[in-house]
Design a protein around this motif. Structure first.
Motif, PDB file in Angstrom:
ATOM      1  N   VAL A 183       4.687  17.795  -0.438  1.00 47.84           N
ATOM      2  CA  VAL A 183       4.013  16.571  -0.022  1.00 47.84           C
ATOM      3  C   VAL A 183       4.947  15.796   0.905  1.00 47.84           C
ATOM      4  N   ALA A 184       6.223  15.690   0.493  1.00 51.48           N
ATOM      5  CA  ALA A 184       7.194  14.939   1.301  1.00 51.48           C
ATOM      6  C   ALA A 184       7.310  15.554   2.686  1.00 51.48           C
ATOM      7  N   GLU A 185       7.418  16.860   2.709  1.00 49.81           N
ATOM      8  CA  GLU A 185       7.586  17.527   3.989  1.00 49.81           C
ATOM      9  C   GLU A 185       6.390  17.291   4.897  1.00 49.81           C
ATOM     10  N   ALA A 186       5.225  17.380   4.284  1.00 49.64           N
ATOM     11  CA  ALA A 186       4.011  17.180   5.083  1.00 49.64           C
ATOM     12  C   ALA A 186       3.996  15.778   5.683  1.00 49.64           C
ATOM     13  N   LEU A 187       4.315  14.795   4.851  1.00 48.75           N
ATOM     14  CA  LEU A 187       4.254  13.416   5.341  1.00 48.75           C
ATOM     15  C   LEU A 187       5.343  13.153   6.381  1.00 48.75           C
ATOM     16  N   GLU A 188       6.450  13.890   6.292  1.00 51.04           N
ATOM     17  CA  GLU A 188       7.545  13.682   7.247  1.00 51.04           C
ATOM     18  C   GLU A 188       7.295  14.355   8.586  1.00 51.04           C
ATOM     19  N   THR A 189       6.542  15.432   8.537  1.00 55.18           N
ATOM     20  CA  THR A 189       6.409  16.205   9.775  1.00 55.18           C
ATOM     21  C   THR A 189       5.042  16.086  10.450  1.00 55.18           C
ATOM     22  N   GLN A 190       3.988  15.965   9.633  1.00 51.76           N
ATOM     23  CA  GLN A 190       2.657  15.893  10.249  1.00 51.76           C
ATOM     24  C   GLN A 190       2.505  14.585  11.008  1.00 51.76           C
ATOM     25  N   PRO A 191       1.869  14.643  12.150  1.00 50.57           N
ATOM     26  CA  PRO A 191       1.577  13.380  12.819  1.00 50.57           C
ATOM     27  C   PRO A 191       0.629  12.540  11.965  1.00 50.57           C
ATOM     28  N   ARG A 192       0.838  11.244  12.009  1.00 53.32           N
ATOM     29  CA  ARG A 192       0.022  10.350  11.199  1.00 53.32           C
ATOM     30  C   ARG A 192      -1.452  10.396  11.645  1.00 53.32           C
ATOM     31  N   ILE A 193      -2.341  10.517  10.690  1.00 53.69           N
ATOM     32  CA  ILE A 193      -3.774  10.519  11.020  1.00 53.69           C
ATOM     33  C   ILE A 193      -4.294   9.115  10.772  1.00 53.69           C
ATOM     34  N   PRO A 194      -4.931   8.512  11.746  1.00 52.32           N
ATOM     35  CA  PRO A 194      -5.473   7.178  11.489  1.00 52.32           C
ATOM     36  C   PRO A 194      -6.642   7.245  10.509  1.00 52.32           C
ATOM     37  N   VAL A 195      -6.751   6.221   9.695  1.00 49.94           N
ATOM     38  CA  VAL A 195      -7.880   6.105   8.786  1.00 49.94           C
ATOM     39  C   VAL A 195      -8.660   4.857   9.172  1.00 49.94           C
ATOM     40  N   ILE A 196      -9.924   5.061   9.448  1.00 52.83           N
ATOM     41  CA  ILE A 196     -10.798   3.940   9.776  1.00 52.83           C
ATOM     42  C   ILE A 196     -11.672   3.698   8.558  1.00 52.83           C
ATOM     43  N   TRP A 197     -11.774   2.452   8.152  1.00 53.21           N
ATOM     44  CA  TRP A 197     -12.529   2.146   6.936  1.00 53.21           C
ATOM     45  C   TRP A 197     -13.672   1.221   7.319  1.00 53.21           C
ATOM     46  N   LEU A 198     -14.892   1.733   7.273  1.00 50.88           N
ATOM     47  CA  LEU A 198     -16.054   0.936   7.657  1.00 50.88           C
ATOM     48  C   LEU A 198     -16.776   0.398   6.423  1.00 50.88           C
ATOM     49  N   HIS A 199     -17.392  -0.762   6.613  1.00 52.55           N
ATOM     50  CA  HIS A 199     -18.169  -1.355   5.520  1.00 52.55           C
ATOM     51  C   HIS A 199     -19.613  -1.521   5.950  1.00 52.55           C
ATOM     52  N   GLY A 200     -20.524  -0.900   5.211  1.00 51.99           N
ATOM     53  CA  GLY A 200     -21.945  -1.068   5.503  1.00 51.99           C
ATOM     54  C   GLY A 200     -22.578  -1.961   4.463  1.00 51.99           C
ATOM     55  N   LEU A 201     -23.765  -1.569   4.009  1.00 48.32           N
ATOM     56  CA  LEU A 201     -24.458  -2.326   2.971  1.00 48.32           C
ATOM     57  C   LEU A 201     -23.756  -2.035   1.648  1.00 48.32           C
ATOM     58  N   GLU A 202     -23.029  -3.018   1.129  1.00 49.63           N
ATOM     59  CA  GLU A 202     -22.211  -2.768  -0.068  1.00 49.63           C
ATOM     60  C   GLU A 202     -21.788  -4.067  -0.702  1.00 49.63           C
ATOM     61  N   CYS A 203     -21.023  -3.967  -1.793  1.00 53.58           N
ATOM     62  CA  CYS A 203     -20.590  -5.180  -2.488  1.00 53.58           C
ATOM     63  C   CYS A 203     -19.075  -5.301  -2.486  1.00 53.58           C
ATOM     64  N   THR A 204     -18.383  -4.385  -1.799  1.00 52.60           N
ATOM     65  CA  THR A 204     -16.918  -4.387  -1.690  1.00 52.60           C
ATOM     66  C   THR A 204     -16.224  -4.054  -3.003  1.00 52.60           C
ATOM     67  N   CYS A 205     -16.958  -3.543  -3.988  1.00 56.57           N
ATOM     68  CA  CYS A 205     -16.300  -3.199  -5.248  1.00 56.57           C
ATOM     69  C   CYS A 205     -15.367  -2.013  -5.059  1.00 56.57           C
ATOM     70  N   CYS A 206     -15.653  -1.151  -4.081  1.00 58.63           N
ATOM     71  CA  CYS A 206     -14.750  -0.021  -3.855  1.00 58.63           C
ATOM     72  C   CYS A 206     -13.397  -0.519  -3.362  1.00 58.63           C
ATOM     73  N   THR A 207     -13.417  -1.460  -2.414  1.00 56.85           N
ATOM     74  CA  THR A 207     -12.158  -2.026  -1.932  1.00 56.85           C
ATOM     75  C   THR A 207     -11.443  -2.738  -3.075  1.00 56.85           C
ATOM     76  N   GLU A 208     -12.211  -3.489  -3.847  1.00 57.95           N
ATOM     77  CA  GLU A 208     -11.609  -4.193  -4.991  1.00 57.95           C
ATOM     78  C   GLU A 208     -10.921  -3.198  -5.919  1.00 57.95           C
ATOM     79  N   SER A 209     -11.571  -2.095  -6.169  1.00 52.15           N
ATOM     80  CA  SER A 209     -10.976  -1.088  -7.036  1.00 52.15           C
ATOM     81  C   SER A 209      -9.729  -0.500  -6.373  1.00 52.15           C
ATOM     82  N   PHE A 210      -9.877  -0.146  -5.125  1.00 51.67           N
ATOM     83  CA  PHE A 210      -8.815   0.532  -4.386  1.00 51.67           C
ATOM     84  C   PHE A 210      -7.517  -0.275  -4.366  1.00 51.67           C
ATOM     85  N   ILE A 211      -7.628  -1.583  -4.059  1.00 47.77           N
ATOM     86  CA  ILE A 211      -6.392  -2.371  -3.937  1.00 47.77           C
ATOM     87  C   ILE A 211      -5.788  -2.672  -5.298  1.00 47.77           C
TER      88      ILE A 211
END
Ligand code: HEM
Ligand code: HEM
Ligand code: SF4
Ligand code: SF4
Lengths: 244, 387
Positions: B43-71
């Motif tokens: 895992v360490a090696e992968a994170l050190e060598t692989q180029p960073r992949i951007p993560v885009i997080w979109l919000h549609g019709l929702e209540c934001t409970c997933c974000t609440e859980s995630f953080i």
């Protein structure tokens, strides 16, 4: 048709008052089919009772959990009977290929045959008390065939598919059974629906069985041919020799 | 913005995460993913060598409970690291940028990382009336979603909203809220259902994807097998009571106090694929069943329409008949039984009547029901009269 009286009957205790008539009898249901019929009727009964108890379990038992296995036993009986039912069903399908042509009737439906539908109407009228007598049939009467095919045959396929899909969930999603029956969850992604429809299928088969047993007993008495003994000895006996 | 050769490790260091913490994170991640300690260096090696992949997080019709859980991901380290991985790009709830500046990021990532970025979607697009029931940034969400998904490497459908539709899609689904996989075509969609999903499950899936650059193994519904291959019931600590036949029958009974199985109270654990009974919630403190409440089946399709929550037998979904299988089937059986009894009654009455006026005169006249009587009849039989 000839009629024999008294001494014409070769029985040890025949008296002059005894008379017999000639009746035709045809061997319709071969032994494997008959055995399957009764094994199937038995397992279906066991499955309906245990299935009902799976959905509405018995009152709780007291004591240590490790001392009882009530729900586990009910479920085990259900699954064991389910396997017997399914293996029997495979045997029944095999018999449709190698048995006589009556063994195939359960799996065929003459949708495009006019005379078949006329027969259905005729039988329906007999059941509606609008005909004085039914016709004679070597195999199933057309109305019976309708119900056998659409309710019993398809109902069995549905119950086996959903039953094994539910069982496969317990076996694990990477099990062989799941590979075979997992497609059920493509139809019903939520397993709760599979439970609900498997349960409703039980009622369909319960109603089928009630009707079937009533019809068999009634036909045995009122129709022009034997019914119950046919599923025991395989012989269909006709009570008259008139043409239809 | 991110250069093409920047790695996740670079980003983490820039965010002030020490090498020591980084290695610890790698250990935790491989453990959370069930990969075992041997995987930590990989895992360490992968994170050190692989180029960073951007993560885009979109919000549609929702209540934001997933974000609440995630953080609230239990391990603070995991939270910091993973948040540093994603908040850099776009998450309209927790990012720093706002307005047009924020929206511009979407186009930029889409241009610079075409086919490489991960699109995480919380909520779903309502399709009715051109999508006007959800307009983040003044644009129908369905348009943003389909454009961003078209160039993404993969789409993560967070929670039951994105995975199955959730409550906004409950019957009769007035805005035609539609799960992500039915709108996004051509890009793989990973479902991480739950309302919300468990934080550790979310960080686990995301870490796996950014670390290895591949999708985790998915089941037939597109859920990561590592978290969704077993039902709550399969790993429930009350399962021995289920097998024994010891159930809570009422919320205030002895069984409830003794922690018996909640099956009769409508627990949906037997039909729910989720990790609650193993990973649990809030740093492994508890989960609903441990608190004495049945599972609602929140990670399953249409769980809100498969009510009641507190009954074992649920409605005949998808028919929207407000009755369960026993009510419908039992009623039908009663009606059938009644009909059979009535039919039998009429049959017997008719036969008796025919017997009474038919027997003496012979029954060759055509009513024809006098044949084949039971044992004891040797004299009649229309075969004899006719023959
Ligand atoms: C045709 C005869 C059958 C009948 C009448 C029947 C009936 C039932 C009923 C009423 C239930 C309860 C459903 C609910 O949760 O509401 C059930 C559950 C179940 N049946 Fe059947 N079933 C049949 C065949 C089978 C077969 C062939 C199998 C395969 C092994 C099977 C496996 C199961 C399983 C695994 C469950 C779920 C048990 C649980 O959740 O604990 N059934 N069945
Ligand atoms: C759960 C109970 C039962 C089920 C599911 C069932 C099912 C069936 C099926 C599927 C057939 C068609 C056989 C074939 O073509 O392969 C059949 C025929 C038959 N069954 Fe049953 N049966 C049940 C109980 C009974 C009982 C209790 C009786 C007798 C009292 C009975 C008597 C018969 C007879 C006589 C036939 C042959 C019908 C004919 O002669 O055309 N069955 N049954
Ligand atoms: S409480 Fe729910 S999940 Fe646990 S054993 Fe009982 S039915 Fe299964
Ligand atoms: S126990 Fe069931 S209802 Fe509760 S969070 Fe887990 S899956 Fe959802």
């Amino acid at each position: 048709m000839s009629m024999h009286i008294g001494t014409g009957i070769h029985a040890a205790d025949a008296t002059a008052g005894d008379a017999s008539v000639d009746r035709t009898s045809i061997y319709v249901y071969e032994a494997p089919l008959r055995v399957w019929h009764w094994v199937n009727a038995l397992t279906l009964t066991v499955l309906a009772v245990t299935g009902y108890l799976i959905a509405s379990p018995l009152p709780s038992v007291p004591g240590e959990a490790s001392e009882s296995f009530v729900m586990g036993t009910v479920r085990f009986i259900h699954f064991a009977a389910g396997y017997v039912l399914a293996v029997g069903w495979l045997g029944r399908i095999y018999w449709a290929f190698v048995g006589n042509h009556h063994a195939r009737q359960l799996f065929t439906f003459p949708f495009w045959r006019r005379s078949y539908w006329r027969g259905v109407i005729w039988e329906a009228n007999w059941y509606a008390f609008r005909r004085a007598e039914p016709k004679k049939y070597v195999g199933h009467n057309p109305l019976a065939q309708f119900v056998m095919f659409w309710v019993f045959m398809l109902g069995m396929v549905f119950m086996i598919a959903t039953g094994f899909a539910l069982y496969a969930e317990g076996e694990g999603t990477d099990s062989l059974l799941y590979a075979l029956f997992g497609w059920v969850f493509a139809v019903f992604p939520n397993s709760q629906s599979v439970h609900t429809w498997h349960h409703l299928g039980m009622w369909a088969l319960v109603i089928y069985s009630m009707t079937h047993i009533y019809a068999v007993v009634r036909e045995d008495i009122l129709s022009r041919q034997s019914m119950i003994s046919t599923m025991i000895s395989g012989e269909r006996m006709f009570k008259d020799n008139r043409d239809d | 913005m991110a250069s093409r050769t920047e790695t996740f490790y670079d980003v983490m260091r820039r965010q002030g995460i020490s090498r020591r913490s980084f290695l610890k994170f790698c250990g935790l991640t491989s453990a959370a993913l069930g990969l075992g300690p041997a995987w930590a260096p990989k895992v360490a090696e992968a994170l050190e060598t692989q180029p960073r992949i951007p993560v885009i997080w979109l919000h549609g019709l929702e209540c934001t409970c997933c974000t609440e859980s995630f953080i609230r991901s239990a391990h603070p380290l995991v939270k910091d690291v993973v948040l540093s991985m994603i908040s850099l790009d776009y998450d309209d709830t927790i990012m720093a940028a706002a307005g047009h500046q924020a929206e511009a990021i979407l186009d930029e990532v889409r241009e610079t990382h075409r086919g490489e970025y991960i699109l995480a979607v919380e909520g779903n697009p309502p399709l009715k009336d051109g999508g006007v029931y959800c307009l983040p940034g003044g644009r129908p969400f369905k348009d943003t979603l389909t454009t961003m998904a078209a160039d993404a490497k993969a789409v993560i459908a967070w929670g039951s909203c994105a995975s199955w539709g959730c409550v906004q899609a409950a019957h009769p689904n007035p805005t035609q809220a539609t799960p992500v996989h039915e709108v996004v075509t051509g890009t793989p969609v990973i479902k991480v259902p739950g309302c919300p999903p468990i934080a550790e499950v979310m960080t686990g899936v995301l870490s796996y994807m950014v670390t290895f650059g591949t999708l985790p193994e998915l089941d037939r519904h597109g859920r990561p097998k590592m978290f969704y291959s077993q039902r709550i019931h399969d790993k429930c600590y009350r399962r021995p009571h289920f097998d024994a036949g010891q159930f809570v029958e009422r919320w205030d009974d002895e069984g409830a106090r003794k922690g018996y199985c909640l099956y009769k109270m409508g627990c949906k654990g037997p039909t729910t694929y989720n990790a609650c009974s193993t990973v649990r919630w809030n740093d492994g403190v508890s989960f609903p069943i441990q608190s004495g409440h049945g599972c609602l089946g929140c990670s399953e399709k249409d769980f809100w329409d498969k009510g009641p929550f507190y009954e074992r037998l649920t409605t005949l979904d998808p028919l929207f008949v407000e009755a369960d299988a026993d009510t419908v089937g039992g009623t039908a059986a009663l009606v059938a039984g009644g009909a059979i009894a009535a039919h039998a009654g009429v049959s017997i009455a008719r036969r008796t009547a025919q017997r009474r006026n038919g027997n003496g005169t012979g029954n060759g006249t055509g009513t024809g029901t006098g044949k084949g009587q039971g044992p004891g009849h040797s004299d009649t039989g229309d075969s004899a009269t006719r023959g």
